[in-house]
Write a protein that holds these residues in place. Structure first.
Motif, PDB file in Angstrom:
ATOM      1  N   PRO A 103       0.828  -1.218   0.000  1.00  0.00           N
ATOM      2  CA  PRO A 103       0.000   0.000   0.000  1.00  0.00           C
ATOM      3  C   PRO A 103       0.857   1.261   0.000  1.00  0.00           C
ATOM      4  O   PRO A 103       1.971   1.283   0.547  1.00  0.00           O
ATOM      5  N   ASP A 104       0.349   2.302  -0.661  1.00  0.00           N
ATOM      6  CA  ASP A 104       1.051   3.574  -0.688  1.00  0.00           C
ATOM      7  C   ASP A 104       0.984   4.243   0.673  1.00  0.00           C
ATOM      8  O   ASP A 104       0.027   4.066   1.442  1.00  0.00           O
ATOM      9  N   LYS A 105       1.996   5.008   0.943  1.00  0.00           N
ATOM     10  CA  LYS A 105       2.006   5.751   2.207  1.00  0.00           C
ATOM     11  C   LYS A 105       0.976   6.869   2.136  1.00  0.00           C
ATOM     12  O   LYS A 105       0.878   7.568   1.129  1.00  0.00           O
ATOM     13  N   PRO A 106       0.206   7.053   3.165  1.00  0.00           N
ATOM     14  CA  PRO A 106      -0.809   8.116   3.145  1.00  0.00           C
ATOM     15  C   PRO A 106      -0.166   9.495   3.093  1.00  0.00           C
ATOM     16  O   PRO A 106       0.900   9.733   3.677  1.00  0.00           O
ATOM     17  N   GLU A 107      -0.794  10.406   2.345  1.00  0.00           N
ATOM     18  CA  GLU A 107      -0.276  11.764   2.235  1.00  0.00           C
ATOM     19  C   GLU A 107      -0.506  12.521   3.531  1.00  0.00           C
ATOM     20  O   GLU A 107      -1.491  12.289   4.250  1.00  0.00           O
ATOM     21  N   ALA A 108       0.414  13.431   3.791  1.00  0.00           N
ATOM     22  CA  ALA A 108       0.264  14.220   5.011  1.00  0.00           C
ATOM     23  C   ALA A 108      -0.963  15.110   4.952  1.00  0.00           C
ATOM     24  O   ALA A 108      -1.622  15.361   5.965  1.00  0.00           O
ATOM     25  N   LYS A 109      -1.312  15.570   3.731  1.00  0.00           N
ATOM     26  CA  LYS A 109      -2.492  16.410   3.548  1.00  0.00           C
ATOM     27  C   LYS A 109      -3.173  15.970   2.261  1.00  0.00           C
ATOM     28  O   LYS A 109      -2.543  15.948   1.210  1.00  0.00           O
ATOM     29  N   PRO A 110      -4.436  15.576   2.318  1.00  0.00           N
ATOM     30  CA  PRO A 110      -5.111  15.079   1.112  1.00  0.00           C
ATOM     31  C   PRO A 110      -5.235  16.165   0.061  1.00  0.00           C
ATOM     32  O   PRO A 110      -5.332  17.356   0.356  1.00  0.00           O
ATOM     33  N   TYR A 111      -5.225  15.728  -1.216  1.00  0.00           N
ATOM     34  CA  TYR A 111      -5.315  16.652  -2.345  1.00  0.00           C
ATOM     35  C   TYR A 111      -6.769  17.035  -2.588  1.00  0.00           C
ATOM     36  O   TYR A 111      -7.666  16.190  -2.612  1.00  0.00           O
ATOM     37  N   ILE A 112      -7.002  18.350  -2.725  1.00  0.00           N
ATOM     38  CA  ILE A 112      -8.327  18.889  -3.049  1.00  0.00           C
ATOM     39  C   ILE A 112      -8.166  19.743  -4.292  1.00  0.00           C
ATOM     40  O   ILE A 112      -7.314  20.646  -4.333  1.00  0.00           O
ATOM     41  N   ALA A 113      -8.975  19.461  -5.325  1.00  0.00           N
ATOM     42  CA  ALA A 113      -8.859  20.178  -6.598  1.00  0.00           C
ATOM     43  C   ALA A 113      -9.086  21.664  -6.403  1.00  0.00           C
ATOM     44  O   ALA A 113     -10.032  22.083  -5.732  1.00  0.00           O
ATOM     45  N   GLY A 114      -8.223  22.480  -6.985  1.00  0.00           N
ATOM     46  CA  GLY A 114      -8.367  23.924  -6.946  1.00  0.00           C
ATOM     47  C   GLY A 114      -7.789  24.587  -5.724  1.00  0.00           C
ATOM     48  O   GLY A 114      -7.830  25.816  -5.603  1.00  0.00           O
ATOM     49  N   THR A 115      -7.275  23.832  -4.808  1.00  0.00           N
ATOM     50  CA  THR A 115      -6.741  24.432  -3.568  1.00  0.00           C
ATOM     51  C   THR A 115      -5.263  24.125  -3.388  1.00  0.00           C
ATOM     52  O   THR A 115      -4.729  24.277  -2.291  1.00  0.00           O
ATOM     53  N   TRP A 116      -4.599  23.672  -4.473  1.00  0.00           N
ATOM     54  CA  TRP A 116      -3.192  23.310  -4.322  1.00  0.00           C
ATOM     55  C   TRP A 116      -2.325  24.545  -4.236  1.00  0.00           C
ATOM     56  O   TRP A 116      -2.468  25.498  -5.007  1.00  0.00           O
ATOM     57  N   ILE A 117      -1.458  24.565  -3.298  1.00  0.00           N
ATOM     58  CA  ILE A 117      -0.515  25.672  -3.107  1.00  0.00           C
ATOM     59  C   ILE A 117       0.886  25.103  -3.282  1.00  0.00           C
ATOM     60  O   ILE A 117       1.240  24.112  -2.624  1.00  0.00           O
ATOM     61  N   PRO A 118       1.663  25.665  -4.190  1.00  0.00           N
ATOM     62  CA  PRO A 118       3.010  25.112  -4.397  1.00  0.00           C
ATOM     63  C   PRO A 118       3.848  25.230  -3.145  1.00  0.00           C
ATOM     64  O   PRO A 118       3.732  26.208  -2.395  1.00  0.00           O
ATOM     65  N   PRO A 119       4.655  24.231  -2.886  1.00  0.00           N
ATOM     66  CA  PRO A 119       5.506  24.288  -1.688  1.00  0.00           C
ATOM     67  C   PRO A 119       6.572  25.362  -1.833  1.00  0.00           C
ATOM     68  O   PRO A 119       6.931  25.758  -2.941  1.00  0.00           O
ATOM     69  N   PRO A 120       7.060  25.849  -0.722  1.00  0.00           N
ATOM     70  CA  PRO A 120       8.123  26.877  -0.807  1.00  0.00           C
ATOM     71  C   PRO A 120       9.380  26.291  -1.411  1.00  0.00           C
ATOM     72  O   PRO A 120       9.656  25.089  -1.274  1.00  0.00           O
ATOM     73  N   PRO A 121      10.154  27.084  -2.135  1.00  0.00           N
ATOM     74  CA  PRO A 121      11.398  26.577  -2.737  1.00  0.00           C
ATOM     75  C   PRO A 121      12.394  26.164  -1.668  1.00  0.00           C
ATOM     76  O   PRO A 121      12.302  26.597  -0.515  1.00  0.00           O
ATOM     77  N   PRO A 122      13.321  25.304  -2.039  1.00  0.00           N
ATOM     78  CA  PRO A 122      14.348  24.905  -1.062  1.00  0.00           C
ATOM     79  C   PRO A 122      15.144  26.098  -0.565  1.00  0.00           C
ATOM     80  O   PRO A 122      15.155  27.182  -1.156  1.00  0.00           O
ATOM     81  N   LEU A 123      15.817  25.873   0.548  1.00  0.00           N
ATOM     82  CA  LEU A 123      16.554  26.957   1.182  1.00  0.00           C
ATOM     83  C   LEU A 123      17.675  27.473   0.290  1.00  0.00           C
ATOM     84  O   LEU A 123      17.935  28.671   0.216  1.00  0.00           O
ATOM     85  N   LYS A 124      18.317  26.564  -0.476  1.00  0.00           N
ATOM     86  CA  LYS A 124      19.425  26.999  -1.337  1.00  0.00           C
ATOM     87  C   LYS A 124      18.922  27.916  -2.448  1.00  0.00           C
ATOM     88  O   LYS A 124      19.569  28.910  -2.783  1.00  0.00           O
ATOM     89  N   GLU A 125      17.738  27.597  -3.024  1.00  0.00           N
ATOM     90  CA  GLU A 125      17.191  28.451  -4.072  1.00  0.00           C
ATOM     91  C   GLU A 125      16.769  29.798  -3.510  1.00  0.00           C
ATOM     92  O   GLU A 125      16.885  30.828  -4.166  1.00  0.00           O
ATOM     93  N   GLN A 126      16.252  29.805  -2.293  1.00  0.00           N
ATOM     94  CA  GLN A 126      15.883  31.078  -1.671  1.00  0.00           C
ATOM     95  C   GLN A 126      17.112  31.958  -1.475  1.00  0.00           C
ATOM     96  O   GLN A 126      17.083  33.155  -1.725  1.00  0.00           O
ATOM     97  N   GLU A 127      18.216  31.339  -1.065  1.00  0.00           N
ATOM     98  CA  GLU A 127      19.438  32.130  -0.883  1.00  0.00           C
ATOM     99  C   GLU A 127      19.970  32.638  -2.214  1.00  0.00           C
ATOM    100  O   GLU A 127      20.508  33.741  -2.299  1.00  0.00           O
ATOM    101  N   ALA A 128      19.794  31.846  -3.286  1.00  0.00           N
ATOM    102  CA  ALA A 128      20.286  32.272  -4.599  1.00  0.00           C
ATOM    103  C   ALA A 128      19.462  33.417  -5.161  1.00  0.00           C
ATOM    104  O   ALA A 128      19.975  34.255  -5.913  1.00  0.00           O
ATOM    105  N   ASP A 129      18.158  33.446  -4.824  1.00  0.00           N
ATOM    106  CA  ASP A 129      17.297  34.510  -5.343  1.00  0.00           C
ATOM    107  C   ASP A 129      17.521  35.842  -4.655  1.00  0.00           C
ATOM    108  O   ASP A 129      17.075  36.888  -5.146  1.00  0.00           O
ATOM    109  N   GLU A 130      18.159  35.819  -3.516  1.00  0.00           N
ATOM    110  CA  GLU A 130      18.393  37.078  -2.808  1.00  0.00           C
ATOM    111  C   GLU A 130      19.377  37.950  -3.588  1.00  0.00           C
ATOM    112  O   GLU A 130      20.275  37.469  -4.247  1.00  0.00           O
ATOM    113  N   GLN A 131      19.194  39.234  -3.504  1.00  0.00           N
ATOM    114  CA  GLN A 131      20.077  40.173  -4.202  1.00  0.00           C
ATOM    115  C   GLN A 131      21.462  40.178  -3.553  1.00  0.00           C
ATOM    116  O   GLN A 131      21.597  40.066  -2.333  1.00  0.00           O
ATOM    117  N   ILE A 132      22.435  40.264  -4.396  1.00  0.00           N
ATOM    118  CA  ILE A 132      23.822  40.302  -3.937  1.00  0.00           C
ATOM    119  C   ILE A 132      24.329  41.730  -4.084  1.00  0.00           C
ATOM    120  O   ILE A 132      24.331  42.296  -5.178  1.00  0.00           O
TER     121      ILE A 132
END
Length: 388
Positions: free
Chosen positions: A105-134
């Motif tokens: 059996p598949d592992k249960p999801e931490a939060k069930p999927y509901i159509a139209g309410t999906w929110i993309p997860p935050p980017p990884p910490l490394k990408e957040q640091e790269a997007d910051e202005q230098i």
């Protein structure tokens, strides 16, 4: 429980397998109350005969024989006590793996999927640091110059630094030619494709080959440039007559045979003519069907009289010369003190660098000799002596 004999075997094994051992002791080393020198003459086979099968198994697990001829199953300490159930059946093994994957059996999801309410997860910490202005500190002088610079000045600076992606083609060429930026093509301007410039087609080469051969044979004083470029269907007889006349000519300076169908069959005649001619300065045999060995033959012929200053032979039958041919050409060019320009595609950096260095040395030598001649003439024609 490891017995005394197994411990002694361990000691003998590690003593013999270690190449260099440095020991510093205040008292002599002992094992079971005896000096180590006592065990030098012990026979290992006698010790092994005293061990039980269980003790030998323990010894085999703890000591790696380090023998590449033994299979790994006999060298590691892992032992599988299970009896084989039968020969390996790859098809059944794959079916079993697929069955286990489907039935698990598949592992249960931490939060069930509901159509139209999906929110993309935050980017990884490394990408957040790269997007910051230098923040880059350029200094007060550069900051002041860039802050007050106009769009045209910034575009010119980007062109000089080679930032092609920051501007379109018209802006880049206008900056290099110092023509001023086109109107309406700033940072916010619309980028449009520039119209292709139409150049007139080169007229066909109407040179009379028989007439030019006659001029070379007669060694006319004013005939210094022979141009057979882009002339098709030149016969082998005409090439042969030209090269025979070229060997004795004393006024021709430029020989152009680009895209004239020259092959290795005519290269030998041209090479013999170059070995005898003393007035040629430029030889152009580009866009023909000469092999790499033919090019080497021509460059070798230039060493006979050492009068040719420019030799061009790109775009031949073989686009790649190879390392051996390029090194041979490099050695021949380094022996030539008069060659100043070489039109030849070289693939390897070593050959390009050595040839470029030698050509620059030849140019510097000619410039130096010319300067000395001018100074000599200047001092000889002075009416007053330089030093009184």
């Amino acid at each position: 429980m490891i017995t005394k004999d197994i411990k002694l075997l361990f000691f003998i094994y590690f003593q013999t397998s270690t190449k260099t051992t440095t020991t510093t002791m205040t008292t002599p080393a002992k094992l079971y109350g005896k000096d180590l020198s006592v065990y030098d003459d012990i026979d290992v086979d006698d010790l092994l005969n005293k061990l039980t099968p269980e003790e030998i198994s323990v010894l085999a697990k703890e000591v790696d024989p380090d023998d590449t001829f033994l299979p790994p199953s006999q060298r590691n300490s892992y032992e599988c006590d299970k009896d084989p159930t039968g020969p390996l059946n790859r098809k059944k093994l794959i079916e079993h793996i697929n069955k286990e994957a489907i039935e698990t059996p598949d592992k249960p999801e931490a939060k069930p999927y509901i159509a139209g309410t999906w929110i993309p997860p935050p980017p990884p910490l490394k990408e957040q640091e790269a997007d910051e202005q230098i923040a880059v500190d350029l200094g007060d002088e550069y900051e002041h110059a860039l802050t007050n610079a106009s769009q045209e000045e910034i575009i010119d600076l980007a062109a000089i630094l080679g930032f092609h992606s920051m501007m379109n083609q018209d802006q880049y060429h206008a900056s290099l030619l110092n023509k001023g930026q086109p109107v309406g093509l700033g940072w916010d301007g619309i980028t449009k494709a520039s119209k292709q410039k139409i150049y007139p087609i080169d007229p066909p080469n109407m040179t009379d080959t028989d007439e030019t051969i006659k001029k070379v044979q007669d060694d006319e004083i004013n005939f210094v440039d022979l141009n057979w470029n882009n002339i098709k269907n030149i016969s082998d007889e005409k090439f042969s007559n030209l090269f025979e006349a070229l060997a004795n000519n004393t006024h021709l300076e430029t020989l152009s045979l680009a895209n004239s169908g020259l092959t290795d069959k005519q290269v030998e005649g041209l090479s013999q003519a170059l070995e005898k001619n003393e007035t040629l300065k430029v030889v152009n045999v580009e866009t023909n069907f000469i092999s790499p060995n033919g090019i080497v033959r021509l460059i070798k012929a230039l060493l006979k009289k050492k009068t040719v200053e420019e030799f061009r032979a790109t775009n031949q039958r073989s686009q790649v010369l190879g390392n051996k041919i390029e090194m041979e050409i490099t050695q021949l060019i380094e022996k030539n003190p008069t060659i100043l320009r070489l039109g030849l595609h070289l693939e390897y950096n070593d050959a390009r660098h050595r040839i470029a260095t030698h050509l620059q040395r030849n140019i510097d030598t000619i410039r130096k000799n010319l300067t000395l001649r001018l100074q000599f003439r200047f001092f000889n024609h002075r009416k007053t002596p330089l030093i009184k």
